[in-house]
Design a protein around this motif. Structure first.
Motif, PDB file in Angstrom:
ATOM      1  N   PHE A 118      -1.203  -0.092  17.101  1.00 12.58           N
ATOM      2  CA  PHE A 118      -0.792  -0.591  15.787  1.00 12.58           C
ATOM      3  C   PHE A 118       0.573  -0.067  15.364  1.00 12.58           C
ATOM      4  N   LEU A 119       0.971   1.073  15.923  1.00 11.56           N
ATOM      5  CA  LEU A 119       2.298   1.594  15.571  1.00 11.56           C
ATOM      6  C   LEU A 119       3.393   0.656  16.068  1.00 11.56           C
ATOM      7  N   ASN A 122       3.411  -0.748   3.466  1.00 15.29           N
ATOM      8  CA  ASN A 122       3.075  -1.972   4.193  1.00 15.29           C
ATOM      9  C   ASN A 122       3.057  -3.103   3.168  1.00 15.29           C
ATOM     10  N   ASN A 132      -3.100   3.243  10.351  1.00 14.89           N
ATOM     11  CA  ASN A 132      -2.172   3.847  11.314  1.00 14.89           C
ATOM     12  C   ASN A 132      -0.760   4.010  10.766  1.00 14.89           C
ATOM     13  N   PRO A 133      -0.596   4.875   9.783  1.00 12.97           N
ATOM     14  CA  PRO A 133       0.755   5.120   9.290  1.00 12.97           C
ATOM     15  C   PRO A 133       1.589   5.813  10.355  1.00 12.97           C
ATOM     16  N   ASP A 134       2.889   5.671  10.254  1.00 14.24           N
ATOM     17  CA  ASP A 134       3.753   6.348  11.219  1.00 14.24           C
ATOM     18  C   ASP A 134       3.645   7.855  11.043  1.00 14.24           C
ATOM     19  N   THR A 178       4.571  -4.575  14.571  1.00 14.76           N
ATOM     20  CA  THR A 178       5.345  -4.422  13.343  1.00 14.76           C
ATOM     21  C   THR A 178       5.055  -5.494  12.301  1.00 14.76           C
ATOM     22  N   ALA A 182      -4.210  -1.879  10.638  1.00  9.29           N
ATOM     23  CA  ALA A 182      -2.801  -1.466  10.609  1.00  9.29           C
ATOM     24  C   ALA A 182      -2.604  -0.381   9.552  1.00  9.29           C
ATOM     25  N   ALA A 183      -3.285  -0.554   8.419  1.00 13.82           N
ATOM     26  CA  ALA A 183      -3.141   0.413   7.324  1.00 13.82           C
ATOM     27  C   ALA A 183      -3.724   1.774   7.689  1.00 13.82           C
ATOM     28  N   ARG A 204       4.719  -4.164   8.575  1.00 11.97           N
ATOM     29  CA  ARG A 204       4.591  -2.714   8.625  1.00 11.97           C
ATOM     30  C   ARG A 204       5.684  -2.041   7.822  1.00 11.97           C
ATOM     31  N   VAL A 228       9.066  -0.855   9.313  1.00  9.63           N
ATOM     32  CA  VAL A 228      10.118  -1.737   9.821  1.00  9.63           C
ATOM     33  C   VAL A 228      10.854  -2.467   8.703  1.00  9.63           C
ATOM     34  N   ASP A 247       0.835  -1.203   0.000  1.00 10.00           N
ATOM     35  CA  ASP A 247       0.000   0.000   0.000  1.00 10.00           C
ATOM     36  C   ASP A 247       0.868   1.249   0.000  1.00 10.00           C
TER      37      ASP A 247
END
Lengths: 100, 216
Positions: B72-73, A44, B160-162, B76, B157-158, A70, A73, A40
């Protein structure tokens, strides 16, 4: 969200690799090989038919057949040799450099 | 920012987790009868798993003061594990990054045994630190829910981007001349020259010896 140019470039590029085998190395040194299922805009990565490169270090990961990683990472993504279209990459990076 | 796994010992009146309304947190999925395995510890079960738009919350069914949260951050990676050699039951395998890895506290006074007990027995109402936990398994009694659970985790998870600018860069970028100059090796050499000059002017050690006079 406005992506930095290079992230956008990688996103476009990785999308082209869906269905191909890649190796994703995480920042904790875990390296997972698998078929790229999807990626995406945040980079990710979803892999299928995964296997762990260093099985001695992460034996419990052997069992995992699909996984979500993620983007933040991911340290490296190793590309399949036939997945690297040098011309397209050149073009894309030049366009990026021009700010197009 | 990412803070790894923490314990929670409070829950809302309906038995679910307190949601962070500031972050517009909503519950995306509730999975009953889920065992949780932290690192190499034995399974704790049963409990209810709440997947929210921000976090994973597991609350014990037996002990209303027991629960764990990971945002979620910090989550990993996650995966479906079905190999009985790896774990006897099908489960979600996940890895957690507590932010400051190799936390000194756990490196130095790293006697693992008993480290978790005081948090639960003494600190009611406060939050325990489980940032040393880097692996977590979620074991739903209903194994057929795994695929859906996996997908929900991917979707959330998607969301919640950093945060921007939080990336730990291999290469650090400089954005203006001052930053660049302040990082140049010997960039404040000019100041050193001044100090040295002053030192030469004033330091009595550099003055001519007058011992003979003062000695007489």
């Amino acid at each position: 969200m406005l992506l930095p140019g290079f992230a956008m470039l990688f996103f476009s590029y990785f999308k082209e690799l869906v269905g191909k085998e890649v190796t994703v190395e995480l920042k904790n040194d875990l390296a997972i090989t698998g078929i790229l299922h999807s990626v995406d805009q945040y980079l990710n990565i979803k892999l299928e038919n995964t296997r762990v490169v260093d099985e001695a270090k992460y034996p419990h990961m052997l069992s995992v057949k699909n996984c979500f990683i993620r983007g933040s990472v991911v340290r490296y993504v190793q590309l399949p040799p036939d997945g690297v279209d040098v011309d397209i990459l050149h073009d894309a990076t030049r366009r990026e450099a021009r700010g197009a | 920012m990412a803070r790894g796994l923490v314990s929670v010992n409070e829950r809302s009146e309906d038995g679910g987790p307190f949601l962070e309304t500031v972050n517009e947190e909503r519950i995306a999925h509730v999975q009953p009868s889920v065992g949780i395995v932290l690192g190499e510890s034995p399974a704790e079960q049963p409990g209810t798993l709440y997947v929210t738009t921000r976090r994973l919350v597991w609350l014990s069914d037996e002990d209303v003061h027991k629960g764990y949260v990971v945002d979620f951050l910090s989550l990993t990676m996650h995966a479906i594990s079905r190999d009985e050699d790896a774990y006897p039951q099908p489960c979600i395998y996940s890895q957690i990054d507590g932010g400051e890895d190799e936390d000194e506290e756990y490196e130095e006074d790293g006697t693992d045994d008993g480290a978790e007990e005081p948090l639960e027995s003494e600190n009611h109402g406060s939050v325990g630190d489980f940032s040393h936990v880097t692996e977590m398994r979620l074991v739903p009694r209903d194994a057929s829910s795994l695929d859906h659970l996996f997908q929900v985790l991917c979707d959330c998870a998607a969301l919640n981007p950093d945060p921007e600018g939080e990336q730990e860069g291999e290469g650090d970028w400089f954005f203006n001349e001052d930053e660049v100059m302040s990082n140049v090796i010997g960039g404040d050499r000019a100041n050193n020259h001044v100090d040295l000059a002053e030192l030469l002017m004033q330091d009595p050690r550099f003055e001519d010896a007058d011992e003979e006079e003062s000695g007489t």
